[in-house]
Write a protein that holds these residues in place. Structure first.
Motif, PDB file in Angstrom:
ATOM      1  N   GLY A  77      28.219  62.453  55.884  1.00  0.00           N
ATOM      2  CA  GLY A  77      27.307  62.965  56.977  1.00  0.00           C
ATOM      3  C   GLY A  77      28.107  63.807  58.210  1.00  0.00           C
ATOM      4  O   GLY A  77      29.129  63.380  58.504  1.00  0.00           O
ATOM      5  N   ARG A 237      21.177  57.506  58.998  1.00  0.00           N
ATOM      6  CA  ARG A 237      21.789  57.819  60.461  1.00  0.00           C
ATOM      7  C   ARG A 237      20.492  57.044  61.266  1.00  0.00           C
ATOM      8  O   ARG A 237      19.270  57.324  61.146  1.00  0.00           O
ATOM      9  N   HIS A 285      27.791  49.844  60.627  1.00  0.00           N
ATOM     10  CA  HIS A 285      27.975  51.109  60.134  1.00  0.00           C
ATOM     11  C   HIS A 285      29.066  50.904  58.778  1.00  0.00           C
ATOM     12  O   HIS A 285      30.063  51.601  59.140  1.00  0.00           O
ATOM     13  N   MET A 297      38.071  58.322  50.760  1.00  0.00           N
ATOM     14  CA  MET A 297      37.522  59.277  51.719  1.00  0.00           C
ATOM     15  C   MET A 297      38.841  59.930  52.484  1.00  0.00           C
ATOM     16  O   MET A 297      38.803  61.034  52.733  1.00  0.00           O
TER      17      MET A 297
HETATM   18  C1  8YV Z   1      31.425  56.371  57.098  1.00  0.00           C
HETATM   19  C2  8YV Z   1      28.966  57.623  56.750  1.00  0.00           C
HETATM   20  O1  8YV Z   1      31.777  55.075  57.066  1.00  0.00           O
HETATM   21  O2  8YV Z   1      30.115  59.180  55.247  1.00  0.00           O
HETATM   22  C3  8YV Z   1      29.188  58.999  56.158  1.00  0.00           C
HETATM   23  O3  8YV Z   1      28.257  59.660  56.432  1.00  0.00           O
HETATM   24  O4  8YV Z   1      28.014  57.343  57.576  1.00  0.00           O
HETATM   25  C4  8YV Z   1      30.014  56.278  56.478  1.00  0.00           C
HETATM   26  O5  8YV Z   1      30.222  56.647  55.179  1.00  0.00           O
HETATM   27  C5  8YV Z   1      31.380  56.813  58.541  1.00  0.00           C
HETATM   28  O6  8YV Z   1      30.871  57.642  58.794  1.00  0.00           O
HETATM   29  C6  8YV Z   1      32.953  56.862  58.992  1.00  0.00           C
HETATM   30  O7  8YV Z   1      33.179  57.952  59.819  1.00  0.00           O
END
Ligand code: 8YV
Length: 320
Positions: A77, A237, A285, A297
């Motif tokens: 996101g 979200r 989260h 990631m």
């Molecule tokens: C993350 C998330 O853990 O990827 C996304 O959009 O919401 C989650 O996977 C989080 O955003 C860490 O920055």
């Protein structure tokens, strides 16, 4: 020499890779974001920046970023980033799709089963010494098998969630801004209007990103259309949900319960009414939080930074 700003402490194996590309400036805290003022100062010299959702990338920030070529967001996101402004400033934005799909869907599924079977309440019941005897309906919940499950947002995570439902003999409905015929054919998911999804489902699962179309989509009107024992799950979200309306809906038994991995304000304040509700399960989260997925990631962010510094195409650039 290129300067690479990293706004959160990441493992040394990734820092070493970044050091091959330039001088690394890393904020040394794992659980606390870099203060905004410091971030605005540090970004002035940076060529590349690794950020998390805690950083807001807006016009003010972009004006400070005179030398910046890439912002690698450690999330799929990217509602924390003004992509249009970044594009005007010639800054590439990248995110982390695909690598977190299965892990995030798995968390959503865990949350759905947890709320359905009242797992947190049951665990507290044992811990608090209330387990004195057995009762015919003691802590009885709701079956997922044989139910109708609605997925709001049939992107990769939505499809992954629908794949997990295949073993549960459920009817799968979905709503999305566009139809996904692959999901309809392969996963037996049926496209319905948003209102039909709300009215027919026993479980409504939101996996959508935050956009101008999805903001506040789950409001008082939406909750009033849901079944009185329906369970609402959000792994998209927080701002997709009007939390006051959700609290009202829970209090007035318009819906049966909810499980939220994402909140409007993160971290949630400790006196938030949702934290006092037995039929609400709130998580911090952690959708993508498995060690392997978090490694992937970070690696994807590093690879995107590397590509841009070497003048190549990044792997996962975001376009509006
Ligand atoms: C993350 C998330 O853990 O990827 C996304 O959009 O919401 C989650 O996977 C989080 O955003 C860490 O920055």
């Amino acid at each position: 020499m290129d300067k690479i700003l990293v706004t959160r402490k990441i493992p040394n194996k990734f820092v070493q890779q970044l050091k091959q590309l330039g001088e690394v400036q890393m904020w040394d805290e794992e659980f606390e974001p870099m203060p905004r003022e410091q971030f605005l100062k540090e970004i002035e010299e940076a060529t590349a920046c690794f950020i998390t959702l805690s950083e807001q990338i807006d016009e003010e920030c972009l004006e400070h970023a005179k030398h910046l070529k890439i912002i690698a967001n450690m999330a799929v996101g990217y509602d924390n980033i003004d992509v249009d402004s970044a594009t005007k400033h010639d800054i590439v934005i990248t995110n982390t799709p695909n690598v977190l799909t299965e892990t995030t869907a798995e968390l959503g599924f865990t949350l759905m089963l947890t709320v359905a079977r009242r797992i947190i309440e049951a665990e507290h019941y044992v811990q608090e010494g209330n387990w004195k005897s057995w009762g015919p309906y003691l802590l009885s919940g709701k079956d997922v098998h044989g139910s109708t499950v609605g997925i709001y947002g049939m992107g990769e995570i939505g499809k992954s969630f629908a794949r997990r439902l295949q073993g549960f003999n459920t009817e799968i409905l979905y709503h999305n801004r566009s139809r996904h015929e692959d999901a309809e054919q392969q996963l037996n998911a049926q496209y319905v209007s948003f209102d039909e999804l709300l009215g027919r489902c026993d479980f409504v699962v939101c996996t959508a990103p935050l956009t101008s179309e999805t903001a506040d989509k789950f409001n008082a009107s939406a909750f009033s259309k849901m079944k009185n024992d329906a369970i609402f799950i959000n792994i998209g979200r927080g701002a997709i949900v009007d939390e006051e309306a959700l609290i009202e809906a829970l209090e007035h038994h318009q819906i049966g319960g909810c499980g939220l991995d994402v909140l409007r304000e993160e971290p949630i304040r400790l006196n938030h009414p949702l934290l006092k509700m037995k039929n609400a399960v709130i998580l911090p989260h952690i959708g993508s939080a498995s060690v392997v997925t978090r490694d992937r990631m970070i690696q994807l962010c590093v690879d995107n930074i590397k590509a841009v510094i070497h003048g190549e195409q990044p792997l996962t650039q975001v376009h509006n």
